[in-house]
Design a protein around this motif. Structure first.
Motif, PDB file in Angstrom:
ATOM      1  N   ASP A   1       0.865  -1.176   0.000  1.00  0.00           N
ATOM      2  CA  ASP A   1       0.000   0.000   0.000  1.00  0.00           C
ATOM      3  C   ASP A   1       0.900   1.224   0.000  1.00  0.00           C
ATOM      4  OD1 ASP A   1      -2.415  -1.367   0.039  1.00  0.00           O
ATOM      5  OD2 ASP A   1      -2.409  -1.532   2.223  1.00  0.00           O
ATOM      6  N   ILE A   2       0.804   2.027  -1.036  1.00  0.00           N
ATOM      7  CA  ILE A   2       1.623   3.225  -1.177  1.00  0.00           C
ATOM      8  C   ILE A   2       0.679   4.415  -1.304  1.00  0.00           C
ATOM      9  CG2 ILE A   2       3.358   4.392  -2.574  1.00  0.00           C
ATOM     10  CD1 ILE A   2       4.334   1.609  -3.445  1.00  0.00           C
ATOM     11  N   ASN A   3       0.914   5.423  -0.479  1.00  0.00           N
ATOM     12  CA  ASN A   3       0.054   6.612  -0.446  1.00  0.00           C
ATOM     13  C   ASN A   3      -0.173   7.194  -1.832  1.00  0.00           C
ATOM     14  OD1 ASN A   3      -1.101   7.271   1.940  1.00  0.00           O
ATOM     15  ND2 ASN A   3       0.360   8.869   2.477  1.00  0.00           N
ATOM     16  N   ASN A   4      -1.428   7.342  -2.214  1.00  0.00           N
ATOM     17  CA  ASN A   4      -1.857   7.971  -3.464  1.00  0.00           C
ATOM     18  C   ASN A   4      -1.427   7.226  -4.723  1.00  0.00           C
ATOM     19  OD1 ASN A   4      -3.162  10.107  -2.092  1.00  0.00           O
ATOM     20  ND2 ASN A   4      -1.188  11.100  -1.807  1.00  0.00           N
ATOM     21  N   TRP A   5      -0.983   5.985  -4.592  1.00  0.00           N
ATOM     22  CA  TRP A   5      -0.639   5.159  -5.737  1.00  0.00           C
ATOM     23  C   TRP A   5      -1.419   3.860  -5.638  1.00  0.00           C
ATOM     24  CZ3 TRP A   5       3.067   6.260  -9.609  1.00  0.00           C
ATOM     25  CH2 TRP A   5       3.735   7.467  -9.458  1.00  0.00           C
TER      26      TRP A   5
ATOM     27  N   TYR B   1       2.632   0.464 -10.598  1.00  0.00           N
ATOM     28  CA  TYR B   1       1.790   1.408  -9.863  1.00  0.00           C
ATOM     29  C   TYR B   1       1.582   2.670 -10.683  1.00  0.00           C
ATOM     30  CZ  TYR B   1       2.371  -1.148  -5.465  1.00  0.00           C
ATOM     31  OH  TYR B   1       2.331  -2.098  -4.472  1.00  0.00           O
ATOM     32  N   VAL B   2       0.390   3.254 -10.528  1.00  0.00           N
ATOM     33  CA  VAL B   2       0.079   4.569 -11.100  1.00  0.00           C
ATOM     34  C   VAL B   2      -0.556   5.421  -9.999  1.00  0.00           C
ATOM     35  CG1 VAL B   2      -0.239   3.696 -13.453  1.00  0.00           C
ATOM     36  CG2 VAL B   2      -2.210   3.890 -11.945  1.00  0.00           C
TER      37      VAL B   2
END
Length: 106
Positions: A27-31, A80-81
């Protein structure tokens, strides 16, 4: 002199089925993860395609370089985007002529 390192791991209780859980994208912030494959060779062309459409993307590889594995759970690669490009990126990938994720049988 020999010093044992087992003191810290004796009481370690991994989650049930720890070694056999399916790996999950980070889980990556805003991606958001839009694609998961077993090698970078499968991800890089998609990243290039998205770049040509001005859709930013990043590759996260979980490849274990210590064992130099390129297949299996220790070699997964994620694309990821940014969240605001998710729908556009998924639609672009659907329109791409990608080989299906099968074992090569037709």
């Amino acid at each position: 002199m020999y010093i044992s390192c087992t003191i810290g791991i004796r009481n370690y209780q991994p989650e049930e089925g720890f070694m056999f859980n399916d790996p999950k994208p980070n889980d990556i912030n805003n991606w958001v993860c839009i694609m998961e494959r077993s090698t970078e060779l499968e991800i890089v062309p998609v990243q290039n395609y998205l770049s040509n459409l001005d859709i930013p993307s990043n590759i996260l590889t979980k490849r274990d370089s210590a064992f130099n594995l390129s297949v299996g759970d220790l070699a997964l690669v994620y694309l990821y985007v940014p969240k605001e490009y998710e729908e556009e990126a998924r639609q672009a990938i659907e329109e791409m002529d990608l080989p299906d994720d099968s074992d090569g049988e037709d």
